[in-house]
Design a protein around this motif. Structure first.
Motif, PDB file in Angstrom:
ATOM      1  N   GLN A  27       0.843  -1.193   0.000  1.00 13.32           N
ATOM      2  CA  GLN A  27       0.000   0.000   0.000  1.00 13.32           C
ATOM      3  C   GLN A  27       0.879   1.245   0.000  1.00 13.32           C
ATOM      4  O   GLN A  27       1.991   1.230   0.522  1.00 13.32           O
ATOM      5  CB  GLN A  27      -0.873  -0.018   1.261  1.00 13.32           C
ATOM      6  CG  GLN A  27      -1.837   1.108   1.393  1.00 13.32           C
ATOM      7  CD  GLN A  27      -2.651   1.004   2.690  1.00 13.32           C
ATOM      8  OE1 GLN A  27      -2.314   0.244   3.592  1.00 13.32           O
ATOM      9  NE2 GLN A  27      -3.702   1.775   2.767  1.00 13.32           N
ATOM     10  N   THR A  28       0.355   2.335  -0.572  1.00 13.45           N
ATOM     11  CA  THR A  28       1.017   3.634  -0.502  1.00 13.45           C
ATOM     12  C   THR A  28       0.056   4.618   0.144  1.00 13.45           C
ATOM     13  O   THR A  28      -1.104   4.702  -0.249  1.00 13.45           O
ATOM     14  CB  THR A  28       1.410   4.139  -1.900  1.00 13.45           C
ATOM     15  OG1 THR A  28       2.343   3.207  -2.481  1.00 13.45           O
ATOM     16  CG2 THR A  28       2.064   5.511  -1.838  1.00 13.45           C
ATOM     17  N   VAL A  29       0.548   5.330   1.155  1.00 15.90           N
ATOM     18  CA  VAL A  29      -0.263   6.315   1.859  1.00 15.90           C
ATOM     19  C   VAL A  29       0.537   7.603   2.017  1.00 15.90           C
ATOM     20  O   VAL A  29       1.766   7.583   2.015  1.00 15.90           O
ATOM     21  CB  VAL A  29      -0.726   5.796   3.248  1.00 15.90           C
ATOM     22  CG1 VAL A  29      -1.626   4.587   3.112  1.00 15.90           C
ATOM     23  CG2 VAL A  29       0.448   5.465   4.133  1.00 15.90           C
ATOM     24  N   ALA A  30      -0.178   8.707   2.155  1.00 15.68           N
ATOM     25  CA  ALA A  30       0.474   9.998   2.380  1.00 15.68           C
ATOM     26  C   ALA A  30       1.145   9.997   3.750  1.00 15.68           C
ATOM     27  O   ALA A  30       0.657   9.378   4.691  1.00 15.68           O
ATOM     28  CB  ALA A  30      -0.546  11.122   2.295  1.00 15.68           C
ATOM     29  N   CYS A  31       2.280  10.674   3.845  1.00 14.19           N
ATOM     30  CA  CYS A  31       2.967  10.797   5.131  1.00 14.19           C
ATOM     31  C   CYS A  31       2.166  11.724   6.036  1.00 14.19           C
ATOM     32  O   CYS A  31       1.804  12.828   5.621  1.00 14.19           O
ATOM     33  CB  CYS A  31       4.356  11.405   4.951  1.00 14.19           C
ATOM     34  SG  CYS A  31       5.591  10.272   4.362  1.00 14.19           S
ATOM     35  N   PRO A  32       1.903  11.296   7.247  1.00 17.88           N
ATOM     36  CA  PRO A  32       1.245  12.199   8.192  1.00 17.88           C
ATOM     37  C   PRO A  32       2.243  13.247   8.676  1.00 17.88           C
ATOM     38  O   PRO A  32       3.457  13.052   8.567  1.00 17.88           O
ATOM     39  CB  PRO A  32       0.827  11.273   9.333  1.00 17.88           C
ATOM     40  CG  PRO A  32       1.822  10.169   9.287  1.00 17.88           C
ATOM     41  CD  PRO A  32       2.178   9.994   7.828  1.00 17.88           C
ATOM     42  N   ASP A  33       1.735  14.348   9.179  1.00 18.12           N
ATOM     43  CA  ASP A  33       2.611  15.337   9.798  1.00 18.12           C
ATOM     44  C   ASP A  33       3.067  14.763  11.127  1.00 18.12           C
ATOM     45  O   ASP A  33       2.253  14.483  12.001  1.00 18.12           O
ATOM     46  CB  ASP A  33       1.877  16.658  10.030  1.00 18.12           C
ATOM     47  CG  ASP A  33       1.592  17.368   8.714  1.00 18.12           C
ATOM     48  OD1 ASP A  33       2.396  17.179   7.778  1.00 18.12           O
ATOM     49  OD2 ASP A  33       0.585  18.072   8.627  1.00 18.12           O
ATOM     50  N   LEU A  34       4.377  14.586  11.262  1.00 18.19           N
ATOM     51  CA  LEU A  34       4.925  13.974  12.462  1.00 18.19           C
ATOM     52  C   LEU A  34       5.846  14.964  13.165  1.00 18.19           C
ATOM     53  O   LEU A  34       7.012  15.084  12.840  1.00 18.19           O
ATOM     54  CB  LEU A  34       5.701  12.708  12.110  1.00 18.19           C
ATOM     55  CG  LEU A  34       4.891  11.622  11.409  1.00 18.19           C
ATOM     56  CD1 LEU A  34       5.807  10.522  10.921  1.00 18.19           C
ATOM     57  CD2 LEU A  34       3.850  11.058  12.341  1.00 18.19           C
ATOM     58  N   ALA A  35       5.311  15.667  14.119  1.00 13.97           N
ATOM     59  CA  ALA A  35       6.099  16.660  14.830  1.00 13.97           C
ATOM     60  C   ALA A  35       7.119  16.010  15.758  1.00 13.97           C
ATOM     61  O   ALA A  35       8.181  16.561  16.005  1.00 13.97           O
ATOM     62  CB  ALA A  35       5.189  17.569  15.639  1.00 13.97           C
ATOM     63  N   ASP A  36       6.826  14.817  16.275  1.00  7.79           N
ATOM     64  CA  ASP A  36       7.708  14.177  17.240  1.00  7.79           C
ATOM     65  C   ASP A  36       8.715  13.211  16.622  1.00  7.79           C
ATOM     66  O   ASP A  36       9.505  12.594  17.310  1.00  7.79           O
ATOM     67  CB  ASP A  36       6.898  13.457  18.313  1.00  7.79           C
ATOM     68  CG  ASP A  36       6.066  12.320  17.744  1.00  7.79           C
ATOM     69  OD1 ASP A  36       6.096  12.109  16.523  1.00  7.79           O
ATOM     70  OD2 ASP A  36       5.372  11.662  18.531  1.00  7.79           O
ATOM     71  N   GLY A  37       8.690  13.058  15.291  1.00  7.72           N
ATOM     72  CA  GLY A  37       9.630  12.176  14.619  1.00  7.72           C
ATOM     73  C   GLY A  37       9.207  10.719  14.634  1.00  7.72           C
ATOM     74  O   GLY A  37       9.926   9.874  14.135  1.00  7.72           O
ATOM     75  N   ALA A  38       8.059  10.384  15.187  1.00  7.85           N
ATOM     76  CA  ALA A  38       7.585   8.999  15.220  1.00  7.85           C
ATOM     77  C   ALA A  38       7.296   8.520  13.809  1.00  7.85           C
ATOM     78  O   ALA A  38       6.881   9.280  12.951  1.00  7.85           O
ATOM     79  CB  ALA A  38       6.332   8.892  16.075  1.00  7.85           C
ATOM     80  N   GLY A  39       7.530   7.253  13.563  1.00  5.12           N
ATOM     81  CA  GLY A  39       7.207   6.664  12.275  1.00  5.12           C
ATOM     82  C   GLY A  39       8.202   6.954  11.185  1.00  5.12           C
ATOM     83  O   GLY A  39       7.907   6.814  10.021  1.00  5.12           O
TER      84      GLY A  39
END
Length: 92
Positions: free
Chosen positions: A75-87
């Motif tokens: 699957q391909t999904v958009a990157c979420p906004d990750l302020a804490d660097g998780a993922g």
């Protein structure tokens, strides 16, 4: 500079100033990633396991094709906004 830096032609991503930044997984690309390509290798991973490669807009299709050709893409999904660097395991 490590031997891996010499072989790849530059510093490793672990030595970059912001290792939590989302960087495209395509070799040599330093662009910000906008996509997560979820994949697994059914020969070595359980069916629910998902590895993540990150892709910029320019390399998304190339990386998807690479995984699809080998039967690894899920699957391909958009990157979420990750302020804490998780993922940010995109280069696993």
């Amino acid at each position: 500079m490590s031997i891996f830096d010499q072989l790849s032609g530059g510093p490793s991503r672990a030595e970059e100033p912001h290792p939590s930044a989302r960087i495209c997984s395509r070799k040599g690309c330093r662009s910000s990633a906008a996509w997560q390509l979820l994949w697994n290798n059914p020969r070595i991973h359980t069916p629910e396991r998902r590895k993540i490669w990150l892709a910029c807009a320019e390399h998304r299709a190339w990386l998807e094709d690479y995984l699809k050709l080998r039967g690894l893409w899920r699957q391909t999904v958009a990157c979420p906004d990750l302020a804490d660097g998780a993922g940010t395991e995109g280069n696993n």
